[in-house]
Write an enzyme that holds these catalytic residues in place. Structure first.
Site, PDB file in Angstrom:
ATOM      1  N   TYR A   1     -18.352   6.108  -9.420  1.00  0.00           N
ATOM      2  CA  TYR A   1     -17.694   7.350  -9.808  1.00  0.00           C
ATOM      3  C   TYR A   1     -18.075   7.701 -11.244  1.00  0.00           C
ATOM      4  O   TYR A   1     -18.273   6.820 -12.079  1.00  0.00           O
ATOM      5  CB  TYR A   1     -16.180   7.180  -9.706  1.00  0.00           C
ATOM      6  CG  TYR A   1     -15.462   8.270  -8.943  1.00  0.00           C
ATOM      7  CD1 TYR A   1     -16.004   8.819  -7.793  1.00  0.00           C
ATOM      8  CD2 TYR A   1     -14.220   8.743  -9.369  1.00  0.00           C
ATOM      9  CE1 TYR A   1     -15.333   9.812  -7.091  1.00  0.00           C
ATOM     10  CE2 TYR A   1     -13.543   9.723  -8.675  1.00  0.00           C
ATOM     11  CZ  TYR A   1     -14.105  10.258  -7.531  1.00  0.00           C
ATOM     12  OH  TYR A   1     -13.440  11.243  -6.833  1.00  0.00           O
TER      13      TYR A   1
ATOM     14  N   GLY B   1       1.052   5.052  -0.052  1.00  0.00           N
ATOM     15  CA  GLY B   1       0.276   6.261   0.155  1.00  0.00           C
ATOM     16  C   GLY B   1       1.063   7.498  -0.206  1.00  0.00           C
ATOM     17  O   GLY B   1       2.136   7.418  -0.827  1.00  0.00           O
TER      18      GLY B   1
ATOM     19  N   THR C   1       2.538   9.487   1.871  1.00  0.00           N
ATOM     20  CA  THR C   1       3.636   9.724   2.810  1.00  0.00           C
ATOM     21  C   THR C   1       4.445   8.469   3.099  1.00  0.00           C
ATOM     22  O   THR C   1       5.676   8.532   3.206  1.00  0.00           O
ATOM     23  CB  THR C   1       3.079  10.275   4.146  1.00  0.00           C
ATOM     24  OG1 THR C   1       2.307  11.447   3.884  1.00  0.00           O
ATOM     25  CG2 THR C   1       4.206  10.607   5.108  1.00  0.00           C
TER      26      THR C   1
ATOM     27  N   THR D   1      -4.479  29.599  21.082  1.00  0.00           N
ATOM     28  CA  THR D   1      -4.347  29.375  19.641  1.00  0.00           C
ATOM     29  C   THR D   1      -3.988  27.925  19.318  1.00  0.00           C
ATOM     30  O   THR D   1      -4.506  27.344  18.362  1.00  0.00           O
ATOM     31  CB  THR D   1      -3.295  30.326  19.054  1.00  0.00           C
ATOM     32  OG1 THR D   1      -3.668  31.682  19.344  1.00  0.00           O
ATOM     33  CG2 THR D   1      -3.201  30.158  17.550  1.00  0.00           C
TER      34      THR D   1
ATOM     35  N   ASP E   1      -6.537   3.516  -3.645  1.00  0.00           N
ATOM     36  CA  ASP E   1      -6.625   3.241  -2.212  1.00  0.00           C
ATOM     37  C   ASP E   1      -8.077   3.289  -1.740  1.00  0.00           C
ATOM     38  O   ASP E   1      -8.516   2.451  -0.934  1.00  0.00           O
ATOM     39  CB  ASP E   1      -5.754   4.205  -1.409  1.00  0.00           C
ATOM     40  CG  ASP E   1      -6.070   5.675  -1.677  1.00  0.00           C
ATOM     41  OD1 ASP E   1      -6.749   5.988  -2.687  1.00  0.00           O
ATOM     42  OD2 ASP E   1      -5.627   6.530  -0.877  1.00  0.00           O
ATOM     43  N   ARG E   2      -8.839   4.237  -2.260  1.00  0.00           N
ATOM     44  CA  ARG E   2     -10.263   4.310  -1.902  1.00  0.00           C
ATOM     45  C   ARG E   2     -11.004   3.081  -2.412  1.00  0.00           C
ATOM     46  O   ARG E   2     -11.826   2.490  -1.690  1.00  0.00           O
ATOM     47  CB  ARG E   2     -10.886   5.578  -2.489  1.00  0.00           C
ATOM     48  CG  ARG E   2     -10.310   6.862  -1.927  1.00  0.00           C
ATOM     49  CD  ARG E   2     -10.810   8.089  -2.687  1.00  0.00           C
ATOM     50  NE  ARG E   2     -12.243   8.320  -2.455  1.00  0.00           N
ATOM     51  CZ  ARG E   2     -12.951   9.226  -3.120  1.00  0.00           C
ATOM     52  NH1 ARG E   2     -12.371   9.967  -4.073  1.00  0.00           N
ATOM     53  NH2 ARG E   2     -14.233   9.398  -2.852  1.00  0.00           N
TER      54      ARG E   2
ATOM     55  N   ASP F   1       0.865  -1.182   0.000  1.00  0.00           N
ATOM     56  CA  ASP F   1       0.000   0.000   0.000  1.00  0.00           C
ATOM     57  C   ASP F   1       0.901   1.230   0.000  1.00  0.00           C
ATOM     58  O   ASP F   1       1.529   1.550   1.012  1.00  0.00           O
ATOM     59  CB  ASP F   1      -0.917  -0.021   1.229  1.00  0.00           C
ATOM     60  CG  ASP F   1      -1.679   1.286   1.422  1.00  0.00           C
ATOM     61  OD1 ASP F   1      -1.822   2.033   0.444  1.00  0.00           O
ATOM     62  OD2 ASP F   1      -2.124   1.545   2.561  1.00  0.00           O
TER      63      ASP F   1
ATOM     64  N   GLY G   1      -9.382   7.029  -6.758  1.00  0.00           N
ATOM     65  CA  GLY G   1      -8.103   6.603  -6.186  1.00  0.00           C
ATOM     66  C   GLY G   1      -8.110   5.122  -5.849  1.00  0.00           C
ATOM     67  O   GLY G   1      -9.068   4.620  -5.259  1.00  0.00           O
TER      68      GLY G   1
ATOM     69  N   LYS H   1       3.353   0.905   3.122  1.00  0.00           N
ATOM     70  CA  LYS H   1       3.078  -0.165   4.080  1.00  0.00           C
ATOM     71  C   LYS H   1       3.058  -1.484   3.327  1.00  0.00           C
ATOM     72  O   LYS H   1       2.597  -1.547   2.193  1.00  0.00           O
ATOM     73  CB  LYS H   1       1.741   0.082   4.781  1.00  0.00           C
ATOM     74  CG  LYS H   1       1.764   1.250   5.748  1.00  0.00           C
ATOM     75  CD  LYS H   1       0.382   1.627   6.232  1.00  0.00           C
ATOM     76  CE  LYS H   1      -0.339   2.432   5.173  1.00  0.00           C
ATOM     77  NZ  LYS H   1      -1.637   2.951   5.634  1.00  0.00           N
TER      78      LYS H   1
END
Length: 325
Positions: free
Chosen positions: A96, A9, A11, A183, A105-106, A7, A103, A14
């Site tokens: 879709y 992604g 970033t 903040t 992954d989706r 997988d 995507g 995996k």
């Protein structure tokens, strides 16, 4: 036959090595690395792993990253397959507007979620949430149709956008509280509630559309940060994409060049050469000819069901073929 799932992604990458390609298979080993470190996988984390029987992955990080991963996979004599979003697979119908643009992954996470639904009882809607660099919130109805979904920035992107577009907001990470009075807490709480608010809104839309409360499943590297603040009932499943890859299954195999009327000796010569290359636990035969039973027995194929409506078979549709494993 072992199965290696990947997988990729935005970033991190995996990976998991499973004992077989069957859904629910036991993970023998697994890990994760940031994308800047993937060029060392063959000499580090993957070096001592046994060669898998097949490799399947999904990738949203682009072709350049995929090629870097494929270079690392050259340590095994196994060409990887990569999921491409399609109009439907493994019990999920892709709604879709342009199915191929969803995507991967989706798409894979939806397939994994659908199987979780079916294993738990009667079909029901599902809300599929991934929380990472970006956040997606996708809706499946009780028949496995993808109705649509949301995409929004993850918490890190939200904070960086605020830091870059405003003055005086470079502050330490705060806490999630009901009524922020500084903040740091205001930024952290605002991002968290924006994400969970999108989930609640889609949950409400889906329940109104289908008439029943959906099963809500969350995954992604930052899911654990958001999950405590989501008030609707949900489950955090780290392996959801891997579950989808297992459900999609194994590499396909085909035997070509044979036709009715060819001499049996030619047929058996070809099959004696090709069939040993097909893993024994993946030899499935779908045929409309009852006489093919001898073929299944000789070459170790499981006769799944006939593909033509006859006195010994039933009509097969696309959904039934999806279930042939």
């Amino acid at each position: 036959m072992s199965f290696f799932a990947i997988d990729i992604g935005n970033t991190r990458l995996k990976w998991a090595l499973y004992e077989s390609t069957q859904p629910g298979a036991v993970a023998l080993d697994q890990g994760a690395v940031f994308l800047e470190n993937i060029d060392n996988l063959a000499d580090s984390e993957w070096k001592e792993l046994p060669q898998p029987g097949s490799v399947l992955g999904c990738n949203v990080a682009g072709d350049a990253v995929r090629r870097r991963v494929e270079e690392q996979l050259e340590l095994w004599d196994r060409a990887p397959r990569w999921v491409v979003s399609s109009a439907g697979a493994a019990g999920v119908t892709n709604g879709y507007d342009h199915p191929g643009r969803l995507g991967t992954d989706r798409f894979v996470a939806q397939i994994g979620a659908r199987q979780h639904v079916l294993r738990r009882g009667p079909p029901r809607p599902a809300l599929v949430v991934m929380v990472g660099t970006a956040v997606t919130v996708d809706a499946l109805d009780a028949e496995g149709r993808f109705l649509g979904g949301l995409i929004l920035p993850g918490h890190g992107i939200m904070l960086r956008a605020l830091e870059g577009g405003t003055a005086g907001l470079r502050v330490p990470t705060g806490e999630v509280v009901d009524f922020p009075t500084n903040t740091s807490d205001a930024l952290t709480s605002g991002g968290t509630y924006a994400i969970t608010g999108a989930m609640e809104r889609m949950h409400r839309h889906l329940q109104q559309r289908t008439g029943e409360a959906p099963l809500t499943l969350m995954t992604g590297g930052a899911g654990w940060k958001v999950a405590p603040w989501l008030p609707i009932e949900h489950e955090l499943i780290d392996s959801l994409i891997f579950d989808g890859l297992l459900e999609i299954g194994f590499d396909g195999y085909a035997v070509g060049g044979l036709a009715v009327g060819e001499p049996k000796e030619d047929m058996h010569r070809i099959l004696d050469h090709v069939c040993p290359k097909i893993p024994a636990d993946k030899r499935k035969l779908v045929t409309g000819h009852e006489s093919m039973g001898y073929f299944a027995e000789r070459y170790g194929f499981q006769l799944v069901h006939q593909s033509r409506g006859t006195q010994w078979g039933t009509e097969v549709n696309e959904q039934r073929f999806d279930r042939v494993r």
